[in-house]
Enzyme design. Sequence first.
Site, PDB file in Angstrom:
ATOM      1  CG  ASP A 113      18.659   9.272  -2.960  1.00 53.69           C
ATOM      2  OD1 ASP A 113      19.681   9.884  -3.413  1.00 53.69           O
ATOM      3  OD2 ASP A 113      17.953   8.754  -4.033  1.00 53.69           O
ATOM      4  NE  ARG A 122      27.822   1.746  -6.136  1.00 55.41           N
ATOM      5  CZ  ARG A 122      27.383   2.754  -7.247  1.00 55.41           C
ATOM      6  NH1 ARG A 122      27.211   3.939  -6.810  1.00 55.41           N
ATOM      7  NH2 ARG A 122      27.222   2.311  -8.548  1.00 55.41           N
ATOM      8  NE  ARG A 176      23.824   5.949 -13.018  1.00 58.89           N
ATOM      9  CZ  ARG A 176      24.525   6.486 -11.809  1.00 58.89           C
ATOM     10  NH1 ARG A 176      24.966   7.643 -12.078  1.00 58.89           N
ATOM     11  NH2 ARG A 176      24.619   5.546 -11.155  1.00 58.89           N
ATOM     12  CG  HIS A 196      21.353   3.203  -7.590  1.00 59.16           C
ATOM     13  ND1 HIS A 196      22.254   2.546  -8.435  1.00 59.16           N
ATOM     14  CD2 HIS A 196      21.811   4.152  -7.071  1.00 59.16           C
ATOM     15  CE1 HIS A 196      23.354   3.070  -8.425  1.00 59.16           C
ATOM     16  NE2 HIS A 196      23.327   4.152  -7.638  1.00 59.16           N
ATOM     17  CB  CYS A 245      23.477   6.436  -2.712  1.00 59.72           C
ATOM     18  SG  CYS A 245      22.017   7.743  -3.181  1.00 59.72           S
ATOM     19  CD  GLN A 272      24.913   3.582  -3.336  1.00 65.10           C
ATOM     20  OE1 GLN A 272      25.544   4.293  -4.207  1.00 65.10           O
ATOM     21  NE2 GLN A 272      25.514   3.481  -2.251  1.00 65.10           N
TER      22      GLN A 272
HETATM   23  N1  NVA Z   1      17.986   8.842  -6.441  1.00 63.24           N
HETATM   24  C1  NVA Z   1      19.108   9.257  -6.845  1.00 63.24           C
HETATM   25  C2  NVA Z   1      20.272   8.434  -6.746  1.00 63.24           C
HETATM   26  C3  NVA Z   1      21.707   8.867  -7.324  1.00 63.24           C
HETATM   27  C4  NVA Z   1      22.721   7.888  -6.742  1.00 63.24           C
HETATM   28  C5  NVA Z   1      18.895   9.697  -8.596  1.00 63.24           C
HETATM   29  O1  NVA Z   1      18.501   8.795  -9.065  1.00 63.24           O
HETATM   30  O2  NVA Z   1      19.533  10.494  -9.016  1.00 63.24           O
END
Ligand code: NVA
Length: 310
Positions: free
Chosen positions: A225, A296, A102, A129, A268, A132
Amino acid sequence: MTLRHFLRDDDITASEQAQILDLALELKASRHAHQPLAGPRAVALIFDKPTLRTQLSFATGVAELGGYPVTVDGRLAQIGERESISDTAKVLGRQVRAIVWRTAGQDRIQEMAANAGVPVVNALTDDFHPCQILADLLTLREHLGDLPGQRFTYLGDGANNMAHSYLLGGALAGLHVTIATPASHQPDPAILARAAELAAAQGGSVTVTDDPVAAVAGARAVATDTWVSMGMESEKSGRTGSESPFVPFTVTAELMATAAPDAVFLHCLPAYRGVEVTAEVIDGPQSVVWDEAENRLHAQKALLTWLLTR
Ligand code: NVA
């Protein structure tokens, strides 16, 4: 075996995506059915940004696949600062069977993949992502049945990682994907064009609109989101205050009532009740967010199994 990575949703084909989702259902029914990491072999889980679900689901999943997770705190590793990404990749690749990362820039994970010699999985970047989206597609399969032709609507920040991954991953799955977002936060045009091409090949479509009401009308799935993605904290007041361009895109019970009667709601997580979604919706009967969070685990185990055994 050809080395493959999962850095963005379209790193796999539509049929490979379907195979991975089939495998995820199999692994959900029988948690230890596949042991590609038996040995045990290690998988590196590296986090340059905050995490809860991703660390939990990958660590649990790696163990259930017979291996063990080595979690690396990005603040200590300082990849790309203390040591180059390519040197880090070579060191890791000699010791682990896969790397899950990440981080912020997509270019960083591309450089890791180019040098690691083992599969690299995107556990969220600024742009995508994709893990997800696999979990979301699995959840939709369970609740709605076959994916091709289903109408899916996402509301909120159209330029963030979730919007981009819904466009690509949803298009591959044959969904009719609608992104409802203000004119100021449009998806990346190159990603939108790629998604349109994928959608056409799968019989689906992609649409971007600034009309949340039209976007939700008749949809089988409605997703949102956070309006403040990780790394955007300094923009929080403009994104969440009463002047925020996202306010009309809040998922309310009134808006959900215009979707298909059996529509499901996805998020998510982490979620901010009263901001992008009301408590009534996320805690209500149409919400499938806890299945989505659990999925997940199953989706990522399937992905790792596929990457390690294909
Ligand atoms: N768009 C959000 C997703 C979190 C799982 C982020 O990048 O923080």
